[in-house]
Design a protein around this motif. Sequence first.
Motif, PDB file in Angstrom:
ATOM      1  N   ARG A 108     -13.750   8.592   1.507  1.00 49.42           N
ATOM      2  CA  ARG A 108     -13.811   9.420   2.535  1.00 49.42           C
ATOM      3  C   ARG A 108     -12.284   9.118   3.511  1.00 49.42           C
ATOM      4  O   ARG A 108     -11.855   9.816   3.898  1.00 49.42           O
ATOM      5  N   LEU A 109     -12.092   7.709   3.734  1.00 42.82           N
ATOM      6  CA  LEU A 109     -11.085   7.112   4.347  1.00 42.82           C
ATOM      7  C   LEU A 109      -9.960   7.435   3.836  1.00 42.82           C
ATOM      8  O   LEU A 109      -8.895   8.089   4.429  1.00 42.82           O
ATOM      9  N   ILE A 110      -9.731   7.446   2.464  1.00 37.82           N
ATOM     10  CA  ILE A 110      -8.526   7.587   1.898  1.00 37.82           C
ATOM     11  C   ILE A 110      -8.172   9.198   1.918  1.00 37.82           C
ATOM     12  O   ILE A 110      -7.013   9.584   2.168  1.00 37.82           O
ATOM     13  N   ASP A 111      -9.125  10.022   1.895  1.00 35.30           N
ATOM     14  CA  ASP A 111      -9.008  11.379   1.996  1.00 35.30           C
ATOM     15  C   ASP A 111      -8.468  11.977   3.492  1.00 35.30           C
ATOM     16  O   ASP A 111      -7.809  12.696   3.358  1.00 35.30           O
ATOM     17  N   GLU A 112      -9.076  11.232   4.433  1.00 38.57           N
ATOM     18  CA  GLU A 112      -8.565  11.514   5.743  1.00 38.57           C
ATOM     19  C   GLU A 112      -7.239  10.819   6.301  1.00 38.57           C
ATOM     20  O   GLU A 112      -6.540  11.668   6.730  1.00 38.57           O
ATOM     21  N   LEU A 113      -6.818   9.902   5.699  1.00 42.80           N
ATOM     22  CA  LEU A 113      -5.542   9.145   6.037  1.00 42.80           C
ATOM     23  C   LEU A 113      -4.431   9.964   4.965  1.00 42.80           C
ATOM     24  O   LEU A 113      -3.412  10.212   5.582  1.00 42.80           O
ATOM     25  N   SER A 114      -4.740  10.598   3.937  1.00 39.86           N
ATOM     26  CA  SER A 114      -3.612  11.311   3.140  1.00 39.86           C
ATOM     27  C   SER A 114      -3.715  12.682   3.812  1.00 39.86           C
ATOM     28  O   SER A 114      -2.394  13.512   3.584  1.00 39.86           O
ATOM     29  N   GLY A 115      -4.259  13.301   4.729  1.00 38.77           N
ATOM     30  CA  GLY A 115      -4.312  14.320   5.557  1.00 38.77           C
ATOM     31  C   GLY A 115      -3.214  14.121   6.400  1.00 38.77           C
ATOM     32  O   GLY A 115      -2.883  15.193   7.058  1.00 38.77           O
ATOM     33  N   ILE A 130       1.966  10.839   4.813  1.00 34.65           N
ATOM     34  CA  ILE A 130       1.136   9.904   3.890  1.00 34.65           C
ATOM     35  C   ILE A 130       0.596  10.537   2.616  1.00 34.65           C
ATOM     36  O   ILE A 130      -0.117  11.404   2.798  1.00 34.65           O
ATOM     37  N   GLY A 131       0.986  10.017   1.474  1.00 38.09           N
ATOM     38  CA  GLY A 131       0.532  10.301   0.389  1.00 38.09           C
ATOM     39  C   GLY A 131      -0.493   9.802  -0.073  1.00 38.09           C
ATOM     40  O   GLY A 131      -1.057   8.783   0.594  1.00 38.09           O
ATOM     41  N   SER A 132      -1.054   9.969  -1.180  1.00 36.71           N
ATOM     42  CA  SER A 132      -2.310   9.198  -1.646  1.00 36.71           C
ATOM     43  C   SER A 132      -2.089   7.746  -1.982  1.00 36.71           C
ATOM     44  O   SER A 132      -3.182   6.920  -1.452  1.00 36.71           O
ATOM     45  N   LYS A 133      -0.972   7.263  -2.420  1.00 35.72           N
ATOM     46  CA  LYS A 133      -0.871   5.730  -2.557  1.00 35.72           C
ATOM     47  C   LYS A 133      -0.813   5.190  -1.095  1.00 35.72           C
ATOM     48  O   LYS A 133      -1.477   4.081  -0.982  1.00 35.72           O
ATOM     49  N   SER A 134       0.191   5.789  -0.080  1.00 34.28           N
ATOM     50  CA  SER A 134       0.026   5.231   1.238  1.00 34.28           C
ATOM     51  C   SER A 134      -1.360   5.122   1.602  1.00 34.28           C
ATOM     52  O   SER A 134      -1.635   4.203   2.484  1.00 34.28           O
ATOM     53  N   ALA A 135      -2.018   6.306   1.487  1.00 34.64           N
ATOM     54  CA  ALA A 135      -3.393   6.389   2.147  1.00 34.64           C
ATOM     55  C   ALA A 135      -4.182   5.150   1.597  1.00 34.64           C
ATOM     56  O   ALA A 135      -5.096   4.831   2.399  1.00 34.64           O
ATOM     57  N   GLN A 136      -4.269   5.175   0.241  1.00 33.38           N
ATOM     58  CA  GLN A 136      -5.022   4.033  -0.254  1.00 33.38           C
ATOM     59  C   GLN A 136      -4.596   2.598   0.276  1.00 33.38           C
ATOM     60  O   GLN A 136      -5.435   2.047   0.650  1.00 33.38           O
ATOM     61  N   ARG A 137      -3.370   2.405   0.548  1.00 37.06           N
ATOM     62  CA  ARG A 137      -2.949   1.189   0.924  1.00 37.06           C
ATOM     63  C   ARG A 137      -3.485   0.866   2.316  1.00 37.06           C
ATOM     64  O   ARG A 137      -3.860  -0.165   2.748  1.00 37.06           O
ATOM     65  N   LEU A 138      -3.124   1.875   3.195  1.00 39.92           N
ATOM     66  CA  LEU A 138      -3.701   1.989   4.530  1.00 39.92           C
ATOM     67  C   LEU A 138      -5.208   1.589   4.533  1.00 39.92           C
ATOM     68  O   LEU A 138      -5.871   1.173   5.152  1.00 39.92           O
ATOM     69  N   ALA A 139      -6.020   2.276   3.742  1.00 39.22           N
ATOM     70  CA  ALA A 139      -7.455   2.434   3.709  1.00 39.22           C
ATOM     71  C   ALA A 139      -7.976   0.922   3.451  1.00 39.22           C
ATOM     72  O   ALA A 139      -8.721   0.249   4.276  1.00 39.22           O
ATOM     73  N   PHE A 140      -7.357   0.274   2.411  1.00 39.39           N
ATOM     74  CA  PHE A 140      -7.808  -0.992   2.302  1.00 39.39           C
ATOM     75  C   PHE A 140      -7.260  -2.063   3.341  1.00 39.39           C
ATOM     76  O   PHE A 140      -8.076  -2.967   3.549  1.00 39.39           O
ATOM     77  N   HIS A 141      -6.291  -1.914   3.914  1.00 39.07           N
ATOM     78  CA  HIS A 141      -5.725  -2.426   4.943  1.00 39.07           C
ATOM     79  C   HIS A 141      -6.709  -2.376   6.206  1.00 39.07           C
ATOM     80  O   HIS A 141      -7.230  -3.521   6.791  1.00 39.07           O
ATOM     81  N   LEU A 142      -7.109  -1.270   6.500  1.00 42.96           N
ATOM     82  CA  LEU A 142      -8.059  -1.071   7.597  1.00 42.96           C
ATOM     83  C   LEU A 142      -9.402  -1.925   7.460  1.00 42.96           C
ATOM     84  O   LEU A 142      -9.968  -2.365   8.147  1.00 42.96           O
ATOM     85  N   VAL A 143      -9.776  -1.433   6.177  1.00 38.94           N
ATOM     86  CA  VAL A 143     -11.095  -2.109   5.839  1.00 38.94           C
ATOM     87  C   VAL A 143     -11.061  -3.500   5.852  1.00 38.94           C
ATOM     88  O   VAL A 143     -12.002  -4.590   6.239  1.00 38.94           O
ATOM     89  N   ASN A 144      -9.873  -4.164   5.746  1.00 37.93           N
ATOM     90  CA  ASN A 144      -9.786  -5.737   5.655  1.00 37.93           C
ATOM     91  C   ASN A 144      -9.402  -6.215   6.910  1.00 37.93           C
ATOM     92  O   ASN A 144      -9.554  -7.456   7.108  1.00 37.93           O
ATOM     93  N   LEU A 145      -9.242  -5.503   8.101  1.00 39.89           N
ATOM     94  CA  LEU A 145      -8.970  -5.791   9.348  1.00 39.89           C
ATOM     95  C   LEU A 145     -10.254  -6.594  10.028  1.00 39.89           C
ATOM     96  O   LEU A 145     -11.281  -6.116   9.896  1.00 39.89           O
TER      97      LEU A 145
END
Length: 198
Positions: free
Chosen positions: A10-17, A21-36
């Motif tokens: 869900r986080l990846i989907d929201e970020l890719s919108g 931000i494409g799907s790879k960038s959204a995935q990278r951002l999602a993992f970064h945010l989860v690890n903050l």
Amino acid sequence: MDLYSGHINRLIDELSGLPGIGSKSAQRLAFHLVNLPEGKVKRLVKAITDAKENVRYCRECFTLTDSEVCPVCANTKRDHGTIMVVENTRDLAAYEKTGKYEGIYHVLHGAISPMLGIGPGDIKLKELIARLQNDITEVIIATNSSLEGETTAMYIGKLIKPTGIKVSRIASGVPVGGDLEYIDEVTLLRALEGRVEM
């Protein structure tokens, strides 16, 4: 098959919108945010929520601000007789970064595009015309060099010319570092027409 849990997907989907931000960038951002750390995530969420709740249009130029009048319009040292018309707040920010423009702005929030069904009534044109009742000596049209930007510039020019207020268009042309052989004819012509004496 989903690779990740529902919350991460869900986080990846929201970020890719988000724009750019494409799907790879959204995935990278999602993992970064989860690890903050949790404190940083809460500050980020609060900053987004506060911006959404408090940012509005400046009542004069229609740029985004969190006060009734933006810092540019509120600055008494600026030349309030010169208005630069831009398509969006990002364009205003680009001109402000030069540190050379001393006037004020008007943000249209778009450009005329018959193909997309965007007409003069869909952007902040009537607000611009209302501002011309003040002591305005020049309107600088700084819309993009796209078909929509040129159409908008011509439309604004035709609206303002009868008032007697000086209307000018920013020059556009060859970018710094650009090789002439690779530049289109319209850009070369604009560069030639916008030349200045050395």
